[in-house]
Design a protein around this motif. Structure first.
Motif, PDB file in Angstrom:
ATOM      1  N   GLU A 175      42.814  39.226  56.160  1.00 47.78           N
ATOM      2  CA  GLU A 175      43.312  39.183  57.732  1.00 47.78           C
ATOM      3  C   GLU A 175      44.138  40.092  58.108  1.00 47.78           C
ATOM      4  O   GLU A 175      44.189  40.628  59.422  1.00 47.78           O
ATOM      5  CB  GLU A 175      43.954  37.525  57.909  1.00 47.78           C
ATOM      6  N   ARG A 176      45.299  40.456  57.634  1.00 42.11           N
ATOM      7  CA  ARG A 176      46.407  41.336  58.042  1.00 42.11           C
ATOM      8  C   ARG A 176      45.684  42.966  57.846  1.00 42.11           C
ATOM      9  O   ARG A 176      45.881  43.702  58.798  1.00 42.11           O
ATOM     10  CB  ARG A 176      47.522  41.375  56.972  1.00 42.11           C
ATOM     11  N   LEU A 177      44.784  43.060  57.205  1.00 43.13           N
ATOM     12  CA  LEU A 177      44.341  44.391  57.041  1.00 43.13           C
ATOM     13  C   LEU A 177      43.410  44.689  58.454  1.00 43.13           C
ATOM     14  O   LEU A 177      43.491  45.829  58.956  1.00 43.13           O
ATOM     15  CB  LEU A 177      43.464  44.805  55.782  1.00 43.13           C
TER      16      LEU A 177
ATOM     17  N   GLY B  34      48.516  31.882  65.495  1.00 40.97           N
ATOM     18  CA  GLY B  34      47.665  32.951  65.326  1.00 40.97           C
ATOM     19  C   GLY B  34      48.232  33.602  64.224  1.00 40.97           C
ATOM     20  O   GLY B  34      49.111  33.246  63.471  1.00 40.97           O
ATOM     21  N   LEU B  35      47.551  34.687  63.873  1.00 39.64           N
ATOM     22  CA  LEU B  35      48.053  35.442  62.508  1.00 39.64           C
ATOM     23  C   LEU B  35      49.406  36.190  62.809  1.00 39.64           C
ATOM     24  O   LEU B  35      49.799  36.748  63.664  1.00 39.64           O
ATOM     25  CB  LEU B  35      47.118  36.821  62.357  1.00 39.64           C
ATOM     26  N   GLY B  36      50.347  35.738  62.002  1.00 37.19           N
ATOM     27  CA  GLY B  36      51.864  36.102  61.847  1.00 37.19           C
ATOM     28  C   GLY B  36      52.449  35.279  62.805  1.00 37.19           C
ATOM     29  O   GLY B  36      53.633  35.780  63.181  1.00 37.19           O
ATOM     30  N   ARG B  37      51.838  34.432  63.616  1.00 40.51           N
ATOM     31  CA  ARG B  37      52.635  33.654  64.525  1.00 40.51           C
ATOM     32  C   ARG B  37      52.664  32.205  64.197  1.00 40.51           C
ATOM     33  O   ARG B  37      51.534  31.292  64.128  1.00 40.51           O
ATOM     34  CB  ARG B  37      51.992  33.721  65.892  1.00 40.51           C
TER      35      ARG B  37
ATOM     36  N   LEU C  20      57.633  36.974  60.292  1.00 39.80           N
ATOM     37  CA  LEU C  20      56.399  37.553  60.028  1.00 39.80           C
ATOM     38  C   LEU C  20      56.289  38.364  61.029  1.00 39.80           C
ATOM     39  O   LEU C  20      56.475  37.828  62.376  1.00 39.80           O
ATOM     40  CB  LEU C  20      55.331  36.862  59.451  1.00 39.80           C
ATOM     41  N   THR C  21      55.571  39.493  61.107  1.00 36.76           N
ATOM     42  CA  THR C  21      54.957  40.308  62.206  1.00 36.76           C
ATOM     43  C   THR C  21      53.730  39.458  62.842  1.00 36.76           C
ATOM     44  O   THR C  21      52.636  39.454  61.907  1.00 36.76           O
ATOM     45  CB  THR C  21      54.678  41.651  61.786  1.00 36.76           C
TER      46      THR C  21
END
Length: 349
Positions: A323-325, A161-164, A346-347
């Protein structure tokens, strides 16, 4: 992490890349459409030294980046005031170049009251395949596997996932692209060696020279290439085989090892929806074919972005920023570039 200014979902994002020896800028619409992009290579500056010289790279980024960003914006029909956010690679990489890109990006963000995203270079590679319209098969669903194979990196990562991100294995010594460069140098080929070695290997017999395939069949997903490099040096010194045959045998060994590690990764993450390959070595056709074979046997796709997006570029940086925004993740202006920045730190969301 905290926002400094809200992200306007209707305005484009400027991405900046300066982590090694490519200076790049790109502007993406919030939906991922590429409005304009540009990449300046420093290959000529470093070729005479047989590798990247950090001080030369940093000076070249400092000289080139502001003008490149302005030209890319003009090609998109935009100015800095039309942006919704700025994303810049802030690690891992060569610290001088990272400072140049991050400081320039922060300067633009401060001047125009925009949010800033400090992008992890490895995450940018990991998310590239999710850029809408980039792959004919469509963007992969989480989780998928990332095989990052370049001159500076050799990792197998579960992208959950994002940041995972879960690192399944990495190199114990040389990165695979570094091994290509060193093997090419032993055979008298110019730097960067990978493309030259691949062309030489096309005229050779991969069975003519017995070379090791380090860690082949071993449990896990770690890599090792120093022994293979030593075996190439020994074969060249002995002089009993043509350089074309040595190059072909080296390339076959690398492809076999990468395929074996990818096979183990799929066993470790059976729910993976595909294998994404990125980094400069992803351009090697023997490597692509070997990985495609493994993916096919497992019944999942092998996803390789177009070659220009496998190597360092700013499109991937801008997309990672978007993606982060979208997830509400931005960075403070005192965020410091990091030459080492593991994905695990990363978060996530």
């Amino acid at each position: 992490m905290g926002a400094e200014g809200g992200f306007d979902l209707d305005r484009p994002v400027l991405g900046l890349e300066s982590s090694c020896d490519e200076t790049a800028a790109a502007v993406l619409a919030p939906d991922g459409r590429i409005l304009a992009e540009g990449v300046l290579s420093q290959e000529k500056e470093h070729a005479v030294f047989g590798g990247v010289v950090p001080e030369i790279a940093a000076r070249a980024h400092l000289e080139a980046l502001p003008g490149l960003a302005e030209r890319v914006l003009r090609r998109a029909g935009l100015g800095f005031g039309d942006l919704g956010a700025v994303a810049a690679t802030s690690g891992p990489g060569l610290i001088g170049g990272l400072i140049v890109g991050a400081c320039f990006g922060k300067g633009v963000a401060i001047a125009h009251d925009l949010p800033f995203v400090a992008v992890n270079h490895l995450e940018a590679h990991a998310l590239t395949a999710r850029l809408p319209g980039l792959l004919p098969q469509g963007a992969p669903a989480f989780p998928y596997l990332l095989l990052l194979v370049s001159g500076g990196h050799c990792q197998c990562v579960a992208v959950e996932g994002l940041g995972r991100y879960r690192r399944l294995g990495s190199t114990l010594d040389d990165a695979v692209g570094e091994a290509f460069d060193k093997a090419a140098k032993l055979m008298g080929l110019p730097w960067p060696g990978g493309p030259h070695l691949e062309r030489l290997a096309a005229g050779g017999d991969p069975q003519a020279v017995p070379l090791p395939r380090p860690l082949l069949g071993r449990p896990g997903c770690d890599f090792s290439f120093s022994g293979l490099k030593t075996a190439v040096a020994r074969a060249v010194a002995q002089g009993g085989a043509s350089h074309a045959d040595i190059a072909a045998a080296f390339q076959a060994s690398v492809a076999a090892v990468l395929a074996d590690r990818a096979r183990h990764a799929l066993e470790m993450v059976p729910e993976a929806t595909g294998i994404v390959v990125a980094g400069g070595v992803a351009a090697n056709q023997a490597v692509r074919a070997a990985l495609a074979g493994v993916a096919g046997m497992a019944g999942v796709p092998m996803l390789a972005p177009p070659l220009r997006y496998c190597t360092d570029n700013a499109v991937m940086v801008a997309w990672a920023g978007i993606e982060r925004l979208r997830a509400g993740l931005t960075d403070r202006m005192d965020h410091s570039p990091r030459p080492r920045w593991p994905l695990a730190e990363l978060t996530g969301v």
